[in-house]
Scaffold this motif. Structure first.
Motif, mmCIF file in Angstrom:
data_model
loop_
_atom_site.group_PDB
_atom_site.id
_atom_site.type_symbol
_atom_site.label_atom_id
_atom_site.label_comp_id
_atom_site.label_asym_id
_atom_site.label_seq_id
_atom_site.Cartn_x
_atom_site.Cartn_y
_atom_site.Cartn_z
ATOM 1 N N LYS A 1 0.822 -1.210 0.000
ATOM 2 C CA LYS A 1 0.000 0.000 0.000
ATOM 3 C C LYS A 1 0.861 1.268 0.000
ATOM 4 C CE LYS A 1 -3.943 2.010 2.329
ATOM 5 N NZ LYS A 1 -4.844 1.928 3.463
ATOM 6 N N SER A 2 1.978 1.237 0.697
ATOM 7 C CA SER A 2 2.840 2.416 0.760
ATOM 8 C C SER A 2 3.459 2.731 -0.602
ATOM 9 C CB SER A 2 3.944 2.220 1.800
ATOM 10 O OG SER A 2 4.731 1.095 1.455
ATOM 11 N N ALA A 3 3.739 1.712 -1.397
ATOM 12 C CA ALA A 3 4.313 1.937 -2.721
ATOM 13 C C ALA A 3 3.254 2.421 -3.706
ATOM 14 C CB ALA A 3 4.961 0.668 -3.236
ATOM 15 N N SER A 4 2.010 1.987 -3.536
ATOM 16 C CA SER A 4 0.958 2.412 -4.452
ATOM 17 C C SER A 4 0.622 3.887 -4.286
ATOM 18 C CB SER A 4 -0.291 1.559 -4.259
ATOM 19 O OG SER A 4 -0.838 1.790 -2.983
ATOM 20 N N LYS A 5 0.904 4.461 -3.129
ATOM 21 C CA LYS A 5 0.659 5.887 -2.900
ATOM 22 C C LYS A 5 1.639 6.754 -3.678
ATOM 23 C CE LYS A 5 -1.195 5.365 1.743
ATOM 24 N NZ LYS A 5 -0.995 5.668 3.158
ATOM 25 N N ARG A 6 2.803 6.230 -3.995
ATOM 26 C CA ARG A 6 3.826 7.009 -4.688
ATOM 27 C C ARG A 6 3.709 6.934 -6.210
ATOM 28 N NH1 ARG A 6 6.906 4.702 -0.390
ATOM 29 N NH2 ARG A 6 7.576 3.034 -1.771
ATOM 30 N N LYS A 7 2.781 6.139 -6.717
ATOM 31 C CA LYS A 7 2.592 6.042 -8.163
ATOM 32 C C LYS A 7 2.000 7.341 -8.697
ATOM 33 C CE LYS A 7 0.969 2.467 -10.049
ATOM 34 N NZ LYS A 7 0.092 1.362 -10.441
ATOM 35 N N PRO A 8 2.189 7.651 -9.981
ATOM 36 C CA PRO A 8 1.592 8.860 -10.546
ATOM 37 C C PRO A 8 0.072 8.802 -10.479
ATOM 38 C CG PRO A 8 3.169 7.887 -12.076
ATOM 39 C CD PRO A 8 3.019 6.941 -10.944
ATOM 40 N N LEU A 9 -0.538 9.941 -10.168
ATOM 41 C CA LEU A 9 -1.992 10.008 -10.045
ATOM 42 C C LEU A 9 -2.626 10.082 -11.431
ATOM 43 C CD1 LEU A 9 -4.301 10.224 -8.008
ATOM 44 C CD2 LEU A 9 -4.098 12.697 -8.175
ATOM 45 N N SER A 10 -3.590 9.224 -11.678
ATOM 46 C CA SER A 10 -4.311 9.244 -12.946
ATOM 47 C C SER A 10 -5.791 9.446 -12.657
ATOM 48 C CB SER A 10 -4.086 7.941 -13.711
ATOM 49 O OG SER A 10 -4.733 6.876 -13.038
ATOM 50 N N THR A 11 -6.567 9.642 -13.701
ATOM 51 C CA THR A 11 -7.995 9.866 -13.525
ATOM 52 C C THR A 11 -8.718 8.624 -13.013
ATOM 53 O OG1 THR A 11 -8.292 9.347 -15.849
ATOM 54 C CG2 THR A 11 -8.111 11.651 -15.277
#
Length: 83
Positions: A7-17
């Motif tokens: 979960k901590s790594a998924s927060k750092r992914k680029p934000l998409s629509t």
């Protein structure tokens, strides 16, 4: 998202629509400087839409563009009033 990604790594992914809240639009606030044309979808710049920055002539200007870290945060006359 991958089920193997913490979960901590998924927060750092680029934000998409797809991963944002309702009403999020990624392209909001940008200017369109051209269009996609042709079969290959090439981006063609339009000179009328290009950003034109107008800056004044600064010859002989005495102030520096940056503030040094050694400059005090408060003016000297305000320091006595704050204490």
């Amino acid at each position: 998202m991958s089920k193997f990604m913490p979960k901590s790594a998924s927060k750092r992914k680029p934000l998409s629509t797809k991963h944002a809240r309702k009403g999020y639009y990624k392209g909001k606030g940008a200017t369109k400087e051209g269009t996609f044309r042709g079969k290959a979808g090439r981006f063609v710049l339009d000179q009328e839409r290009m950003l034109d920055i107008v800056a004044p002539d600064l010859t002989g200007f005495k102030l520096k563009p940056y503030i040094a870290k050694t400059v005090p945060k408060w003016a000297p006359e305000n320091d006595r009033n704050r204490a």
